[in-house]
Design an enzyme around this catalytic site. Sequence first.
Site, PDB file in Angstrom:
ATOM      1  CG  HIS A   1      -1.992  -1.040   1.142  1.00 41.29           C
ATOM      2  ND1 HIS A   1      -3.304  -0.730   0.853  1.00 41.29           N
ATOM      3  CD2 HIS A   1      -1.955  -2.382   1.257  1.00 41.29           C
ATOM      4  CE1 HIS A   1      -4.027  -1.846   0.814  1.00 41.29           C
ATOM      5  NE2 HIS A   1      -3.228  -2.861   1.058  1.00 41.29           N
TER       6      HIS A   1
ATOM      7  CG  ASP B   1      -0.076   9.260   1.281  1.00 44.64           C
ATOM      8  OD1 ASP B   1      -0.106   8.043   1.515  1.00 44.64           O
ATOM      9  OD2 ASP B   1      -0.797  10.095   1.869  1.00 44.64           O
TER      10      ASP B   1
END
Length: 479
Positions: free
Chosen positions: A162, A370
Amino acid sequence: MRQSSLVVVANRLPLDDNAARDGACEWRRSPGGLASALRSILEQTPATWVGWGGGIGPARQLPDVGPLRLRPVALTADELQGYYEGFANSTLWPLYHDAVEPPVFDRGWWETYRAVNRRFAEAAAESAEPGAAVWVQDYHLQLVPQLLRELRPDLLIGFFLHVPFPPPELFMQLPRRTELLRGMLGADLVGFQRPQAAHNVAQLAAKLLGTQGADDAILLDGRVVRTGAFPVSIDVPEMTALAAQPSVRSHAHQLRQDLGPHKRVVLSVDRLDYTKGIEHRLTAYSELLRDGRIKVRDVVMVQVAVPSRERVENYRGLRDRIEREVGRINGEYGRVGEPAIHYLNQPFDRADLAALYQTADVMVVTPLRDGMNLVAKEYVAARAEDTGALVLSEFAGAAAELEDAFQVNPHDVDGLKETLLRALDADPADLARRMHAMREHITEHDIHAWAGDYLTSLDHSGGLARVLPRPKEALARPS
Ligand code: ADP
Ligand code: G6P
């Protein structure tokens, strides 16, 4: 032991064991993008989720969530420190996020990380039917694919990262780089948020393991490991429906009254993490106030920063610095009953978040790095009337998809200030066009599409993807 044909393995369960009070067991939704994303697709799915419940000591037995079984993995205090706070969140997390804080290489943590990965692999092996698919998630469990293959060669094994996968020159700093890479490549399919990650892994595998291959497949020990990009997303129908609920709308209306009915509202929602760029954002906002380019009587900022990893030193220091800075800004620019920034260091339920998204004229999502950033997508899903502006960091995975956001380099504080002003002053017709285009994109590429694409790529047949609830069924369930 009951077994499933689909097993998901993630460090966290979708519920957090918040058992501190009077020994009573209270469960709450885990914060963070991974739990939000997977919960949406799994809570209606006959599967087993193997994960940690957030506490220390023996694991509690947990009731099923609908057809989803929860299989808790226990951690001792030492394991929590060496595996979760140490190797996962003080070594891998900063290294994988461009080393925006220096990674800590502590030789004592590795053995614990490996032992805990083995325990997760064993729990997954016990939970999987013969020939089942096991889908391992994220950097905490990077050794699990290979360990699981050794225990259960009959399984189909997927791995999804992720967070970003770093460029080779950063990954090469890791003392245990070869084992980590080999562990992950124990999977049949390794999924990333961005294509660049697959490219980085192919290069590293060639260098460290002498493999041959390309960005979509690596030949290792006579086995083909497929790799690819599968950008994670959100449950768009759920957030859109939530934001349209009358109770959420009236809460949003009340929030606007409380914040100042004539003010523009600037909102940020983050886990309190140094990768999220909160300090850079506060600097930009405070300089705009200092230079008189925005005024407290016209604009108000709301910064939600949910506590995260509070026992890790870097996070404690960050919280102190942010709270001092918010205090300084309010002290210098606020007026009685009229702060410049509302700072909320607390978890919110989904409906309250939807109300906040509804209230925000400008949503500022400016991480320094991110993997994806689901908050940006949640804001877009909540703006069904095509109003509002999204300011988005170029360094969030979401930027590759949300091209119509006001994109910004968060390290460039002057650029950030100008972009904030541009978003505040934008023409409503321009905002409507941008928001509409972004909502169309996420509607097509939502969490159901993500899981369907990944699982179809894993089993080639579409059989696994058919086990998942269809979006319509997801929409019909109670929120
Ligand atoms: P990360 O996974 O790094 O935390 P994301 O933006 O991808 O970042 O995901 C954050 C998730 O956590 C989102 O689904 C968001 O709604 C949720 N979240 C963020 N802040 C809060 C909060 N204060 N209370 C509850 N959930 C939150
Ligand atoms: C990120 C990670 C997830 C993690 C989440 C919350 O999204 O990719 O794996 O669960 O942050 O962090 P936490 O440490 O509370 O699980």
